[in-house]
Design a protein around this motif. Sequence first.
Motif, PDB file in Angstrom:
ATOM      1  N   GLN A  36       0.812  -1.219   0.000  1.00 19.21           N
ATOM      2  CA  GLN A  36       0.000   0.000   0.000  1.00 19.21           C
ATOM      3  C   GLN A  36       0.846   1.271   0.000  1.00 19.21           C
ATOM      4  O   GLN A  36       0.305   2.358  -0.136  1.00 19.21           O
ATOM      5  CB  GLN A  36      -0.906   0.011   1.231  1.00 19.21           C
ATOM      6  CG  GLN A  36      -1.941  -1.089   1.250  1.00 19.21           C
ATOM      7  CD  GLN A  36      -2.695  -1.081   2.568  1.00 19.21           C
ATOM      8  OE1 GLN A  36      -2.139  -1.422   3.609  1.00 19.21           O
ATOM      9  NE2 GLN A  36      -3.952  -0.667   2.511  1.00 19.21           N
ATOM     10  N   LEU A  37       2.144   1.132   0.159  1.00 19.77           N
ATOM     11  CA  LEU A  37       3.029   2.290   0.265  1.00 19.77           C
ATOM     12  C   LEU A  37       3.365   2.838  -1.120  1.00 19.77           C
ATOM     13  O   LEU A  37       4.355   2.468  -1.730  1.00 19.77           O
ATOM     14  CB  LEU A  37       4.309   1.920   1.014  1.00 19.77           C
ATOM     15  CG  LEU A  37       4.149   1.589   2.475  1.00 19.77           C
ATOM     16  CD1 LEU A  37       5.477   1.119   3.064  1.00 19.77           C
ATOM     17  CD2 LEU A  37       3.616   2.779   3.255  1.00 19.77           C
ATOM     18  N   ARG A  38       2.520   3.714  -1.580  1.00 14.82           N
ATOM     19  CA  ARG A  38       2.722   4.414  -2.845  1.00 14.82           C
ATOM     20  C   ARG A  38       2.456   5.891  -2.572  1.00 14.82           C
ATOM     21  O   ARG A  38       1.499   6.245  -1.870  1.00 14.82           O
ATOM     22  CB  ARG A  38       1.754   3.924  -3.929  1.00 14.82           C
ATOM     23  CG  ARG A  38       1.858   2.448  -4.231  1.00 14.82           C
ATOM     24  CD  ARG A  38       3.159   2.123  -4.968  1.00 14.82           C
ATOM     25  NE  ARG A  38       3.306   0.703  -5.182  1.00 14.82           N
ATOM     26  CZ  ARG A  38       4.061  -0.097  -4.428  1.00 14.82           C
ATOM     27  NH1 ARG A  38       4.722   0.395  -3.406  1.00 14.82           N
ATOM     28  NH2 ARG A  38       4.172  -1.374  -4.694  1.00 14.82           N
ATOM     29  N   PHE A  39       3.289   6.751  -3.148  1.00 13.49           N
ATOM     30  CA  PHE A  39       3.097   8.166  -2.831  1.00 13.49           C
ATOM     31  C   PHE A  39       1.757   8.681  -3.319  1.00 13.49           C
ATOM     32  O   PHE A  39       1.158   9.558  -2.697  1.00 13.49           O
ATOM     33  CB  PHE A  39       4.267   9.041  -3.278  1.00 13.49           C
ATOM     34  CG  PHE A  39       4.436   9.218  -4.751  1.00 13.49           C
ATOM     35  CD1 PHE A  39       3.666  10.121  -5.453  1.00 13.49           C
ATOM     36  CD2 PHE A  39       5.407   8.495  -5.424  1.00 13.49           C
ATOM     37  CE1 PHE A  39       3.844  10.294  -6.797  1.00 13.49           C
ATOM     38  CE2 PHE A  39       5.597   8.666  -6.784  1.00 13.49           C
ATOM     39  CZ  PHE A  39       4.811   9.563  -7.478  1.00 13.49           C
ATOM     40  N   SER A  40       1.234   8.112  -4.392  1.00 12.75           N
ATOM     41  CA  SER A  40      -0.082   8.559  -4.868  1.00 12.75           C
ATOM     42  C   SER A  40      -1.167   8.218  -3.844  1.00 12.75           C
ATOM     43  O   SER A  40      -2.082   9.009  -3.616  1.00 12.75           O
ATOM     44  CB  SER A  40      -0.404   7.936  -6.225  1.00 12.75           C
ATOM     45  OG  SER A  40      -0.349   6.518  -6.145  1.00 12.75           O
TER      46      SER A  40
END
Length: 162
Positions: A26-30
């Motif tokens: 889940q670690l996405r900058f978006s």
Amino acid sequence: MLCYLTHTEEFVKEMYLKIDIHSPQQLRFSTLAERLHIDTFYWPETSQALFMNDKGFVFLNERLTPQQQWQEFCHELAHVLLHTGNQRRMPESFRVYQEAKANTFMYHAAVPTFMLDQLNLFDFEITGVYEVQKRFNVEYDFALKRLLQYISNKNSMLNRNI
């Protein structure tokens, strides 16, 4: 074993859980930008954070790799969440302090301790670095530094509890 988190580790954990982020996938900058209401843009200049009317904006250098953009987003996120003021108008020593704090935050936001805990990495092995690099979408040197920090802190806690 008792497990203590630093203020930064606790802040990151609480923030992620509050916005329903529980795993490295889940670690996405978006995703973070959307859930934290931070507008993010690509541009050809150096990555930076900007405030306007109490709203945070992150500008990411478009020429960076996805891993570098994620790492820089985490650095700039620290400025949005923790800092105020225009660095061009503050004393140099305070600017240096903010940058050091943002760098510390970057490592913990990109590769959170509570997620590393789930991997049960207690010894430094090259396969662990590759595992961190792959799961958290960071560069090799970044994964190496973060894993060394993590293991050093865990070993320090173990020694205190003995």
